[in-house]
Design a protein around this motif. Sequence first.
Motif, PDB file in Angstrom:
ATOM      1  N   ARG C  35      -9.456  34.109 -17.542  1.00 23.09           N
ATOM      2  CA  ARG C  35      -8.182  33.432 -17.413  1.00 23.09           C
ATOM      3  C   ARG C  35      -7.044  34.437 -17.423  1.00 23.09           C
ATOM      4  O   ARG C  35      -6.067  34.313 -16.694  1.00 23.09           O
ATOM      5  CB  ARG C  35      -8.028  32.427 -18.551  1.00 23.09           C
ATOM      6  CG  ARG C  35      -7.353  31.203 -18.087  1.00 23.09           C
ATOM      7  CD  ARG C  35      -7.476  30.033 -18.999  1.00 23.09           C
ATOM      8  NE  ARG C  35      -7.673  30.379 -20.380  1.00 23.09           N
ATOM      9  CZ  ARG C  35      -8.057  29.503 -21.289  1.00 23.09           C
ATOM     10  NH1 ARG C  35      -8.278  28.258 -20.942  1.00 23.09           N
ATOM     11  NH2 ARG C  35      -8.211  29.837 -22.534  1.00 23.09           N
ATOM     12  N   PHE C  36      -7.189  35.467 -18.274  1.00 26.51           N
ATOM     13  CA  PHE C  36      -6.163  36.494 -18.378  1.00 26.51           C
ATOM     14  C   PHE C  36      -6.054  37.278 -17.072  1.00 26.51           C
ATOM     15  O   PHE C  36      -4.974  37.494 -16.536  1.00 26.51           O
ATOM     16  CB  PHE C  36      -6.511  37.427 -19.528  1.00 26.51           C
ATOM     17  CG  PHE C  36      -5.538  38.562 -19.695  1.00 26.51           C
ATOM     18  CD1 PHE C  36      -4.346  38.362 -20.365  1.00 26.51           C
ATOM     19  CD2 PHE C  36      -5.814  39.819 -19.183  1.00 26.51           C
ATOM     20  CE1 PHE C  36      -3.453  39.396 -20.523  1.00 26.51           C
ATOM     21  CE2 PHE C  36      -4.916  40.862 -19.333  1.00 26.51           C
ATOM     22  CZ  PHE C  36      -3.734  40.649 -20.008  1.00 26.51           C
ATOM     23  N   ASN C  39      -4.142  36.366 -13.872  1.00 26.85           N
ATOM     24  CA  ASN C  39      -2.693  36.533 -13.846  1.00 26.85           C
ATOM     25  C   ASN C  39      -2.366  37.993 -13.525  1.00 26.85           C
ATOM     26  O   ASN C  39      -2.528  38.879 -14.344  1.00 26.85           O
ATOM     27  CB  ASN C  39      -2.157  36.126 -15.234  1.00 26.85           C
ATOM     28  CG  ASN C  39      -0.650  36.214 -15.311  1.00 26.85           C
ATOM     29  OD1 ASN C  39      -0.005  36.838 -14.476  1.00 26.85           O
ATOM     30  ND2 ASN C  39      -0.095  35.594 -16.320  1.00 26.85           N
ATOM     31  N   ALA C  42       0.108  39.914 -15.733  1.00 28.81           N
ATOM     32  CA  ALA C  42      -0.442  40.259 -17.039  1.00 28.81           C
ATOM     33  C   ALA C  42      -1.257  41.534 -16.939  1.00 28.81           C
ATOM     34  O   ALA C  42      -1.222  42.377 -17.834  1.00 28.81           O
ATOM     35  CB  ALA C  42      -1.307  39.106 -17.553  1.00 28.81           C
ATOM     36  N   SER C 223      -1.865  32.173 -31.455  1.00 30.61           N
ATOM     37  CA  SER C 223      -0.421  32.009 -31.207  1.00 30.61           C
ATOM     38  C   SER C 223       0.335  33.194 -31.781  1.00 30.61           C
ATOM     39  O   SER C 223       1.352  33.616 -31.231  1.00 30.61           O
ATOM     40  CB  SER C 223       0.163  30.743 -31.823  1.00 30.61           C
ATOM     41  OG  SER C 223      -0.790  29.871 -32.223  1.00 30.61           O
ATOM     42  N   ASP C 293       2.791  37.296 -22.072  1.00 26.27           N
ATOM     43  CA  ASP C 293       2.728  36.084 -21.237  1.00 26.27           C
ATOM     44  C   ASP C 293       1.305  35.793 -20.798  1.00 26.27           C
ATOM     45  O   ASP C 293       0.857  34.657 -20.803  1.00 26.27           O
ATOM     46  CB  ASP C 293       3.616  36.259 -20.003  1.00 26.27           C
ATOM     47  CG  ASP C 293       5.019  35.745 -20.254  1.00 26.27           C
ATOM     48  OD1 ASP C 293       5.175  34.969 -21.217  1.00 26.27           O
ATOM     49  OD2 ASP C 293       5.934  36.112 -19.510  1.00 26.27           O
ATOM     50  N   GLY C 294       0.606  36.865 -20.402  1.00 19.14           N
ATOM     51  CA  GLY C 294      -0.775  36.693 -19.974  1.00 19.14           C
ATOM     52  C   GLY C 294      -1.650  36.198 -21.104  1.00 19.14           C
ATOM     53  O   GLY C 294      -2.479  35.303 -20.924  1.00 19.14           O
ATOM     54  N   ARG C 296      -0.741  34.470 -23.578  1.00 22.92           N
ATOM     55  CA  ARG C 296      -0.413  33.081 -23.883  1.00 22.92           C
ATOM     56  C   ARG C 296      -1.262  32.152 -23.016  1.00 22.92           C
ATOM     57  O   ARG C 296      -1.796  31.178 -23.490  1.00 22.92           O
ATOM     58  CB  ARG C 296       1.068  32.813 -23.649  1.00 22.92           C
ATOM     59  CG  ARG C 296       1.410  31.341 -23.799  1.00 22.92           C
ATOM     60  CD  ARG C 296       2.854  31.124 -24.075  1.00 22.92           C
ATOM     61  NE  ARG C 296       3.686  31.832 -23.122  1.00 22.92           N
ATOM     62  CZ  ARG C 296       4.908  32.248 -23.389  1.00 22.92           C
ATOM     63  NH1 ARG C 296       5.426  32.022 -24.563  1.00 22.92           N
ATOM     64  NH2 ARG C 296       5.615  32.872 -22.477  1.00 22.92           N
ATOM     65  N   ASP C 297      -1.372  32.506 -21.734  1.00 20.08           N
ATOM     66  CA  ASP C 297      -2.193  31.659 -20.854  1.00 20.08           C
ATOM     67  C   ASP C 297      -3.656  31.723 -21.234  1.00 20.08           C
ATOM     68  O   ASP C 297      -4.389  30.748 -21.137  1.00 20.08           O
ATOM     69  CB  ASP C 297      -2.029  32.096 -19.391  1.00 20.08           C
ATOM     70  CG  ASP C 297      -0.608  31.903 -18.927  1.00 20.08           C
ATOM     71  OD1 ASP C 297       0.100  31.099 -19.561  1.00 20.08           O
ATOM     72  OD2 ASP C 297      -0.203  32.552 -17.950  1.00 20.08           O
ATOM     73  N   ALA C 298      -4.114  32.919 -21.664  1.00 20.80           N
ATOM     74  CA  ALA C 298      -5.540  33.087 -21.920  1.00 20.80           C
ATOM     75  C   ALA C 298      -5.958  32.539 -23.276  1.00 20.80           C
ATOM     76  O   ALA C 298      -7.055  32.022 -23.433  1.00 20.80           O
ATOM     77  CB  ALA C 298      -5.905  34.564 -21.825  1.00 20.80           C
ATOM     78  N   ASP C 300      -3.942  30.445 -25.457  1.00 19.37           N
ATOM     79  CA  ASP C 300      -3.261  29.283 -26.003  1.00 19.37           C
ATOM     80  C   ASP C 300      -4.254  28.178 -26.348  1.00 19.37           C
ATOM     81  O   ASP C 300      -4.947  27.654 -25.486  1.00 19.37           O
ATOM     82  CB  ASP C 300      -2.242  28.748 -24.992  1.00 19.37           C
ATOM     83  CG  ASP C 300      -1.330  27.726 -25.643  1.00 19.37           C
ATOM     84  OD1 ASP C 300      -1.603  27.373 -26.800  1.00 19.37           O
ATOM     85  OD2 ASP C 300      -0.370  27.290 -24.996  1.00 19.37           O
ATOM     86  N   SER C 303      -4.213  24.922 -24.364  1.00 15.93           N
ATOM     87  CA  SER C 303      -4.625  24.815 -22.967  1.00 15.93           C
ATOM     88  C   SER C 303      -6.112  24.483 -22.864  1.00 15.93           C
ATOM     89  O   SER C 303      -6.799  24.911 -21.968  1.00 15.93           O
ATOM     90  CB  SER C 303      -4.325  26.116 -22.229  1.00 15.93           C
ATOM     91  OG  SER C 303      -5.088  27.158 -22.792  1.00 15.93           O
TER      92      SER C 303
END
Lengths: 279, 248, 306
Positions: C35-36, C39, C42, C223, C293-294, C296-298, C300, C303
């Motif tokens: 997922r990371f 991006n 990222a 987080s 930011d990356g 956070r997507d990976a 979180d 998600s």
Amino acid sequence: MSGDTLLEVDDLRVTFPTRTGLVQAVRGVSFSLGRERLGIVGESGSGKSQTGRAIMGLTPPQAEVSAKKLAFDGIDLLSISPRERRALRGNRIAMILQDPKYSLDPVMTIGRQIVETLRTHEKVSKAEARERALAMLQAVQIRDPARVFDLYPHEVSGGMGQRAMIAMMLVTGPELMIADEPTSALDVTVQLDVLKILDKLVAERGMGLIFISHDLRLVSSFCDRVVVMYAGKVVEQIKASELRDAQHPYTRGLLNCMPRIGFERHPLPVLDRKPEWAA
Amino acid sequence: MTAFITVEGLEVVFDRFRALKGVSLEVREGESYGLVGESGSGKSTLLRAITGLAPVSAGTITVNGKTLGKTRDKAFYREVQMVFQDPYGSLHPRQTVDRLLQEPLAIHGIADGEKRIERALDEVGLGKGFRFRYAHQLSGGQRQRVAIARALILEPSILLLDEPTSALDASVQAEVLNLLEEVRRRRKLTFLMVSHDLAIITHMCERLMVMQNGEAVETLTASQLIGQRVSEDYTRNLLRASEGFVRA
Amino acid sequence: MSAETIQSRRAWLLSDRPASRLQARLGRAYVAWRRFSANRLALVGMLIIIALLVVAAFADVLAPYSPTVGDLKNARLLPPGAAHWFGTDDLGRDIYSRIVYGARWTLYVVILVAIIAAPIGLLVGTIAGYAGGWTDTILMRITDIFLAFPKLVLALAFVAALGPGIENAVLAIAITSWPPYARIARAETLTVRNSDYIKAVQLMGASPFRIVLRHIMPLCISSLIIRVTLDMAGIILTAAGLGFLGLGAQPPLPEWGAMIASGRRFILDQWWVAAAPGAAILIVSLGFNLLGDGLRDALDPRSGDQ
């Protein structure tokens, strides 16, 4: 019961893209509906809800809907513009969801929501809209419509909220109603009250109803016809009154595996899932 | 047989709301006892009060001869375990099945962990293949089996069941109910089971109590209920509702 | 490696039925990595941070001159050129070499602050969130007091009290940067503390300490990592700010903020003296932000589990 055909579904497919490839949630579902009560029964993941959503046009944007035919009252739902689709939705086709807590707007009074729904679809004066909203609340057997009209969704009980939801959906006088687990979040006694109201309104107005539920017994006691779904496909279509003579082992298994008062069976018969059912 | 769990005049108050208004009941050793009621009847609160998750403001709870105080000691939790309603919420999202089952053993300092974990997984019909999966890699029924395995691993004598199958599909429900009956027979457990579904309670329990608004409506045996020999209108209503929809 | 072995390794990692603890853990990490790495930005951020690490590790090899001793006679304030890529400063020191060595100090500050502040915030936040009541009120009011002051002003006050120097600057920044972490950890704790899986552990007879440490903290960590990474840029800037004001790194340490401060005097005529460390700060801050930011997507938890 079933007069002219209201809805025709032929080879409906709903496909979701996932990380591991495409997943078909609905794999070629076909049925037709007149002005009758049709139940769609299945367990989680059977595609029953996605079928309802596809008819309603509420499929998530990343998913793809295809069908040989998906026609409501002769209108091809897949070829009309989103705008026309929206105009149909809420006006001629309505949908009730499981939990009124999530489907009613929490910051708007119940009455205003009904009035807004009515006024988006019909040109009526505010006073007349209010009049009709109150009448509708009365019709779903809310005892004090004027009081409930000014309440917010969180101020009413689950059963009351679901009735308000039904009132909101029915106020425009839709011809087809899709109810997705409309009573699953409610207590058993309240559940029956809500079903009674729904039953009466559907009969009085000559609407078509699609009742989506996991509860085969409830659906069979409420609907005229039952469509049984398994793994995105229809495994059996049967008249509710003839459910006892169901042919498909899945239908029979579903009926059998529930404990019933007065029928002692230890252990309960369980479903022996056959891979060919999903094929 | 003597009473194994005794609850007397139990009151639970949450922020001025009386969730339980003086409820009493007696469960015998080895018995399966049901609590039936609709939402807000206080049936789940009763279970939570026994485990110490709900604040008791009056009344007493006695388990196996010991009257419980404000806090529960470790010995209590080796005797009493609970299975929660929602299998999607009762398993830690970041832990494997292995970790979940190891935790109670670690807390109680039990040595033969390996063996117990394998046996527990076998007993609930999951087997070794499931040991290192995360909760999101399991179906609802499998999750509930893990939750049952977790409750059994400390070898309790009492299992509290809070609507253990209401979040499951009907066919999976049958499997889980069968499993529960089987472990009860094998381990001679005492069950205190909560459900809104009369059919499930009559299937699983010998005696039951009907509850409404934090009070007991009546106490029945399963056969009384099956024979419709009930004295309260509320119970009769529930019975009628469980028949399904009847067109007037 | 043939395509086939790669394929089978991927299948092993993504297996729905891992056969060992290790496989389960690696599989999880692999999903997060996929997922990371989806991006692009990222990845750019990560490359920048890796470059920073490499530069810091091999500063001795990469720097052609000494960072502290300059050639006062011949090389004062030379513009960028072949001999001195980024020019020289007023003491004749090679700016490129100073920036390379400065990477060490930047990393030193950032890592130390993270190591000190994040655990304090995590501990305070999870304890406050889980215990509730008086404990919560007291801990959160203390947090509020720290939050009520502007970060730099509070850090200034601390450094003024402790005395200037890079260690004290680190301490001051750490002291001022834990409160937001405590807030995050507390908020996260509140959302999980009433969940059934925490109740289930309580019913195992686990002590509150064990529950916080082993069951709640792991849920807050992702987080927190995200937030700390995003804060790294801020930490670098605060350290630079303190350095600029003469309260952080002391000369002749090649700390980037202090370098800008000393370049300020001739910023109009010899712009490169301040511009080079400024650009370095900009790039590294950007790197940490993109990485955060990356992550956070990976990572979180909201998600979804996968």
